[in-house]
Scaffold this active site. Structure first.
Site, mmCIF file in Angstrom:
data_model
loop_
_atom_site.group_PDB
_atom_site.id
_atom_site.type_symbol
_atom_site.label_atom_id
_atom_site.label_comp_id
_atom_site.label_asym_id
_atom_site.label_seq_id
_atom_site.Cartn_x
_atom_site.Cartn_y
_atom_site.Cartn_z
ATOM 1 N N ASP A 137 0.875 -1.249 -0.024
ATOM 2 C CA ASP A 137 -0.130 0.036 0.007
ATOM 3 C C ASP A 137 0.768 1.199 0.020
ATOM 4 O OD1 ASP A 137 -2.645 1.500 2.366
ATOM 5 O OD2 ASP A 137 -2.382 1.476 0.008
ATOM 6 N N LYS A 192 2.679 3.365 -5.679
ATOM 7 C CA LYS A 192 2.182 2.303 -6.481
ATOM 8 C C LYS A 192 3.282 1.918 -7.580
ATOM 9 C CE LYS A 192 -1.040 3.341 -4.131
ATOM 10 N NZ LYS A 192 -0.807 2.624 -2.672
ATOM 11 N N ASP A 232 -3.307 -2.930 -2.390
ATOM 12 C CA ASP A 232 -4.105 -2.107 -2.296
ATOM 13 C C ASP A 232 -4.168 -1.280 -3.684
ATOM 14 O OD1 ASP A 232 -5.363 1.006 -0.278
ATOM 15 O OD2 ASP A 232 -6.445 -0.511 -1.506
ATOM 16 N N ASN A 233 -5.162 -0.594 -4.292
ATOM 17 C CA ASN A 233 -5.345 0.430 -5.235
ATOM 18 C C ASN A 233 -4.938 0.002 -6.778
ATOM 19 O OD1 ASN A 233 -3.605 1.809 -2.596
ATOM 20 N ND2 ASN A 233 -5.705 2.559 -3.229
ATOM 21 N N GLU A 279 -11.455 4.247 -1.166
ATOM 22 C CA GLU A 279 -11.755 4.362 0.322
ATOM 23 C C GLU A 279 -12.684 5.799 0.559
ATOM 24 O OE1 GLU A 279 -8.882 3.832 -0.513
ATOM 25 O OE2 GLU A 279 -7.450 5.075 -0.034
HETATM 26 C C1 LIG Z 1 9.268 2.939 -0.994
HETATM 27 C C2 LIG Z 1 8.581 3.249 0.164
HETATM 28 N N1 LIG Z 1 9.257 2.549 1.394
HETATM 29 C C3 LIG Z 1 8.568 3.007 2.625
HETATM 30 N N2 LIG Z 1 7.478 3.749 2.610
HETATM 31 C C4 LIG Z 1 6.966 4.280 1.366
HETATM 32 C C5 LIG Z 1 7.485 4.015 0.474
HETATM 33 N N3 LIG Z 1 6.903 4.506 -0.779
HETATM 34 C C6 LIG Z 1 5.679 5.138 -0.122
HETATM 35 N N4 LIG Z 1 5.872 5.118 1.418
HETATM 36 C C7 LIG Z 1 5.157 5.558 2.471
HETATM 37 O O1 LIG Z 1 3.898 4.926 2.134
HETATM 38 C C8 LIG Z 1 2.801 5.900 2.219
HETATM 39 C C9 LIG Z 1 2.332 6.133 0.718
HETATM 40 C C10 LIG Z 1 1.427 5.557 0.139
HETATM 41 C C11 LIG Z 1 0.987 5.698 -1.214
HETATM 42 N N5 LIG Z 1 -0.435 5.535 -1.457
HETATM 43 C C12 LIG Z 1 -1.220 6.231 -2.199
HETATM 44 O O2 LIG Z 1 -0.479 7.011 -3.055
HETATM 45 C C13 LIG Z 1 -2.681 6.017 -2.396
HETATM 46 C C14 LIG Z 1 -3.464 7.221 -2.963
HETATM 47 C C15 LIG Z 1 -4.838 7.022 -3.174
HETATM 48 C C16 LIG Z 1 -5.444 8.213 -3.761
HETATM 49 C C17 LIG Z 1 -6.354 7.802 -4.741
HETATM 50 C C18 LIG Z 1 -7.051 8.823 -5.663
HETATM 51 C C19 LIG Z 1 -6.770 9.981 -5.160
HETATM 52 F F1 LIG Z 1 -7.392 11.224 -5.901
HETATM 53 C C20 LIG Z 1 -5.899 10.387 -4.406
HETATM 54 C C21 LIG Z 1 -5.060 9.333 -3.657
HETATM 55 C C22 LIG Z 1 -5.328 5.874 -2.568
HETATM 56 C C23 LIG Z 1 -4.594 5.004 -1.754
HETATM 57 O O3 LIG Z 1 -5.405 3.873 -1.213
HETATM 58 C C24 LIG Z 1 -3.304 5.059 -1.680
HETATM 59 O O4 LIG Z 1 -2.694 4.212 -0.971
HETATM 60 C C25 LIG Z 1 3.346 7.017 2.721
HETATM 61 C C26 LIG Z 1 4.747 6.850 2.278
HETATM 62 O O5 LIG Z 1 5.546 7.759 3.230
HETATM 63 MG MG LIG Z 2 -4.073 2.614 -0.425
#
Ligand SMILES: Cc1ncnc2c1ncn2[C@@H]1O[C@H](/C=C/CNC(=O)c2cc(-c3ccc(F)cc3)cc(O)c2O)C[C@H]1O
Ligand SMILES: [Mg+2]
Length: 214
Positions: A141, A144, A169-170, A199
């Protein structure tokens, strides 16, 4: 100074949830995100699918990629058997700090190891750092475009065994096209799509469950 959305989400948990009651933490977050401010938690509709897959696998070892505020961390950890371990990776220190407090409010800190750092750096260190041989369940999650490279990395590091379940997810919104193409066409996985909604919205989204064939 301005508060951040994760800080406001944590405030809603501390105001409306009861310490030590994971269900009340999830309810407080879902109400906050429904009525006050959208946030990218897996949410309750996809969360019920997550619950059913976790309960079916009944994992002893879990890896979560992308903790954010800890909503799915709490959701998964609340279903784990007593000595199970959930390792969750989060590279944003501000999100990690909020997630630690959300997990603590739920009283689940003993089941959860939140590791601050990038998945690409930590996946190769899982065995030596945490004594993990293989994961029974992985929840993807995070960014992406990291689903595919990290899945290949987990394969290469020998962290998947016959029967390991990946739940992503997603896969529709925002979408993970390269991951879906790989996982659905690879003979090494048996995949199943669970249709749902993004969500807190009516937009289509879904979870992809993939079982590693060894
Ligand atoms: C490589 C890596 N390592 C460790 N932590 C990592 C990482 N890449 C991201 N992360 C961490 O995970 C989290 C990131 C999650 C990314 N999830 C998303 O971008 C995401 C975006 C949406 C979304 C859908 C429609 C829309 F209009 C807008 C947004 C819905 C979701 O359920 C999501 O998970 C926070 C970040 O710091
Ligand atoms: Mg998600």
């Amino acid at each position: 100074t301005q508060s951040t959305r994760p800080q406001r989400l944590l405030g809603a948990v501390q105001k409306n949830a009861t310490r030590g009651q994971p269900h009340s933490v999830l309810k407080a977050i879902d109400q906050f995100c429904t009525h006050t401010e959208w946030a990218m938690n897996v949410g309750d509709e996809k969360g019920c699918i997550l619950d059913s897959v976790v309960s079916e696998v009944n994992p002893a070892t879990v890896l979560e990629l992308g903790t954010y505020c800890g909503y799915s961390t709490v959701r998964i950890a609340s279903l784990l058997p007593p000595h199970a371990k959930l390792i969750t990776l989060e590279f944003n220190p501000d999100f990690a700090a909020i997630a630690r407090q959300v997990i603590a409010w739920a009283g689940l800190e003993d089941k959860v190891q939140l590791v601050e750092g990038a998945s690409g750096d930590w996946i190769p260190k899982m065995k030596e750092q945490f004594g993990i041989t293989t994961f029974d369940f992985v929840f993807l999650d995070h960014w992406k475009d990291r689903y595919l490279p990290d899945t290949k990395l987990m394969e290469e590091c020998g962290l998947l065994r016959k029967g390991t379940v990946l739940l992503a997810d997603n896969v529709i919104c925002p979408g993970t096209p390269d991951y879906l193409e790989y996982i659905r066409n690879s003979p090494r996985y048996k995949s199943q799509y669970f249709k749902s909604h993004l969500e807190y919205t009516k937009v289509e989204d879904g979870l992809e469950k993939s079982v590693f064939q060894g």
